[in-house]
Design an enzyme around this catalytic site. Structure first.
Site, short mmCIF file in Angstrom:
data_model
loop_
_atom_site.label_atom_id
_atom_site.label_comp_id
_atom_site.label_asym_id
_atom_site.label_seq_id
_atom_site.Cartn_x
_atom_site.Cartn_y
_atom_site.Cartn_z
CG ASP A 71 -1.82 1.12 0.97
OD1 ASP A 71 -2.38 1.38 0.54
OD2 ASP A 71 -3.67 -0.45 1.75
CG ASP A 116 -4.79 5.80 1.26
OD1 ASP A 116 -6.01 5.38 0.64
OD2 ASP A 116 -4.48 6.68 0.88
CD GLU A 129 -8.59 4.16 -1.62
OE1 GLU A 129 -9.86 4.08 -0.32
OE2 GLU A 129 -7.68 5.16 -0.62
CG HIS A 151 -8.71 -0.68 5.39
ND1 HIS A 151 -8.39 -0.77 3.82
CD2 HIS A 151 -8.37 0.17 5.44
CE1 HIS A 151 -7.93 0.10 3.37
NE2 HIS A 151 -8.10 0.67 4.27
CG ASP A 152 -11.43 2.27 4.68
OD1 ASP A 152 -10.97 2.68 5.50
OD2 ASP A 152 -10.95 2.41 2.89
C1 NOJ Z 1 -8.08 5.56 2.38
C2 NOJ Z 1 -7.67 4.75 3.45
O1 NOJ Z 1 -8.30 2.79 2.95
C3 NOJ Z 1 -8.12 4.88 4.78
O2 NOJ Z 1 -8.13 4.04 5.33
C4 NOJ Z 1 -7.56 5.67 4.84
O3 NOJ Z 1 -7.71 6.42 6.15
C5 NOJ Z 1 -7.75 7.27 3.79
N1 NOJ Z 1 -7.08 6.58 2.56
C6 NOJ Z 1 -6.77 8.35 4.11
O4 NOJ Z 1 -5.30 7.53 3.70
#
Ligand code: NOJ
Length: 552
Positions: free
Chosen positions: A96, A197, A249, A323-324
């Site tokens: 990542d 990210d 992402e 994970h989000d």
């Molecule tokens: C996306 C990530 O998946 C998330 O977990 C993170 O808090 C934010 N970007 C900031 O890096």
């Protein structure tokens, strides 16, 4: 070596995967121990959420050093051992890369604070407006404002995320060179995959201006310059390795931009994650709400993205969980009565579609949201910030808790449930986040002994390797106005595939095209049924019908 189109990628959230030393936090030796499990599942690559030194305010997405391993996860030699173990099991590793921001504990930010002009230009430092107000009226995505005072100076630094995550200044060529160095460092260690990210928000304008009428995101998202930065990074690093798999992402993005990010000739990325399908249960666009999901909107999104990305030769990263996000089996199906059928149906929708499927740890055994009773049981910074904010707005505790139980990022971050022993076999210590209460029922050991979700995933992964239509075929919507069914057609050379998914806990009927009446059932989550021109689909049934002669 297979292309990224044939691969299936498995996301590991290291904190919650497997703890080897009893400190309650998952670590690299824990991952090494479970590589044979992942090999058994059949995945091609594992993506590790950040493992670098970090104050862990955002669980590693606040990087303090891009070139090392956080002691909480292990050492560089643990990482090298993991690489070796993975390679021996034909599994590649994806790391990542958190390049929009660094932790404020990163040496660059510390040097900037110490007054070094060179490092001040690594970040987005701006003076207050003439009237003394903040440089812009932007909000942080984690609540509150997006600007924080830069020490004792008259300046403010931008943080689109937490106050300890300072946005980098990508207009600075030195910053861009550093980022290529980071990628090259890990490439040399044998890493063949990178997940970037929130990469589509790195390109801020030289002049930052106030948002008007809710246009804030458009002021820094998908700016044309982002494509230039990604292409430059590609050429200076991973683009030199033809086996490298990259995924960006993309926050609040568009199909047009994801085509540009992923069209091979543009040499940007292999594929893009978008999140539109995971906003269909936001009330008026607001995440912190509880609303049933809008099924028609979900289908329209899948169909638009599927068809247009196919037409324009772009490539989607396909997923329900990460994970989000809350657990999809709790969010889109009935995880009490139809957890097993629901988990499989969701898996089939993704794995048989056009794009590269991502599995998030625990999904392959049907892990659910934990439904914690107390706010103290939640640890996520975003959740806790919003709890405060909603309280200040006057919402009652019970109402906020109902929202948090359905939307908190901690829903997917609870420890992987390995067996029936204490703490689900995740740790011998106290887990950093509570294990979900249902671990006696839902755990890997039990699943492997007598469950059927894991085996269903194994089969889906194998089908992608055996039937070219799955990895290579086009995508076309089918009966897109059906009340209960999300269906699509795939076609490649002489092969055709029809995928039918009942998204509800009650039976329904659907007509199928004549050529499929004599088709073969490739996979289903119910005992076989007789295929006719009309099909009855049982609760949460998924059924894939195939016409062609590959591998039968
Ligand atoms: C996306 C990530 O998946 C998330 O977990 C993170 O808090 C934010 N970007 C900031 O890096």
């Amino acid at each position: 070596m297979s292309s990224f189109k044939e691969k299936v990628i498995y996301q590991i959230y290291p904190r919650s995967f497997k703890d080897s030393n009893g400190d309650g936090i998952g670590d690299l030796p824990g991952i090494i121990e479970k590589i044979p499990y992942l090999k058994k599942l059949g995945v091609d690559m594992i993506w590790l959420s950040p493992i670098y030194p970090s104050p862990q305010n955002d669980n590693g997405y606040d990087v303090a050093d891009y070139f090392d391993i956080d002691p909480v996860f292990g050492t560089m030699s643990d990482f090298e051992a993991l690489m070796k173990q993975a390679r021996e099991n034909d599994i590649d590793v994806m790391l990542d890369m958190v390049f929009n921001h660094t932790s404020t504990e990163h040496q660059w930010f510390q040097n900037a604070l110490a007054g070094e002009k060179k490092y001040q230009d690594y970040y987005l430092l701006k003076p207050a407006k003439a009237d003394g107000s903040l440089p812009t009226n932007w909000d942080s995505k984690f609540g509150g404002v997006a600007w924080e005072k830069f020490d004792e100076t008259d300046l403010y630094y931008l943080h689109l995320y937490d106050v300890t995550q300072a946005d980098l200044n990508w207009r600075n060529t030195e910053v861009r060179k550093k980022m290529a160095e980071v990628v090259n460092f890990w490439l040399e260690k044998g890493v063949h995959g990178f997940r970037f990210d929130v990469i589509n928000v790195i390109g801020k304008d030289a002049e930052l201006v106030d948002s008007v009428a809710g246009n804030e995101k458009s002021l820094y998202t998908d700016k044309p310059i982002v494509h230039e930065y990604i292409h430059e990074l590609n050429q200076a690093s991973f683009g030199q390795d033809e086996n490298c798999v990259t995924v960006g992402e993309m926050s609040a993005t568009s199909i047009e931009n994801c085509l540009l990010y992923s069209q091979p000739e543009r040499q940007e990325l292999s594929m893009a994650f978008n999140f539109h399908h995971l906003k269909v249960d936001y009330e008026n666009g607001e995440k912190w709400s509880t609303a049933p999901f809008n099924f028609q909107e979900l289908k329209d999104l899948f169909n638009e993205w599927g068809e247009q990305m196919a037409r324009g030769d772009g490539w989607n990263a396909l997923f329900w969980n990460n994970h989000d996000q809350p657990r999809a089996v709790s969010r889109f199906t009935d995880d009490q009565e139809y957890r097993v059928a629901g988990a499989k149906m969701l898996a089939a929708t993704v794995h048989l579609s056009r794009g590269t499927p991502f599995i998030y740890q625990g999904e392959e055994i049907g892990m659910t949201n934990p439904n914690f009773a107390l706010i103290e049981e939640y640890k996520d910074i975003e959740t806790l910030n919003f709890y405060q904010e909603l309280r200040e707005k006057g919402l009652a505790h019970a109402e906020i808790m109902a929202i948090i139980r359905s939307k908190s990022r901690d829903n997917s971050r609870t420890p992987v449930q390995w067996d029936q022993s204490e703490n689900a076999g995740f740790t011998t210590g106290t887990p950093w986040l509570k294990v979900a209460d249902n671990y006696l029922e839902i755990n890997v050991k039990k699943e492997l002994a007598s469950g059927s979700i894991f085996a269903f995933y194994q089969k889906l992964i194998q089908l992608r390797k055996d039937y070219p239509v799955i990895a290579q075929g086009n995508y076309q919507r089918y009966k897109d106005q059906h009340e209960q069914v999300y269906a699509y057609l795939r076609e490649y050379q002489e092969e055709q595939l029809l995928v039918l998914n009942n998204f509800y806990g009650k039976e329904t009927q659907i007509e199928i095209p004549t050529e499929f009446v004599s088709g073969t059932v490739l996979i289903s989550n119910y005992p076989q049924q007789k295929v006719g021109a009309q099909l009855i689909l049982r609760p949460y049934e998924t059924l894939a019908l195939y016409v062609g002669d590959t591998k039968i």
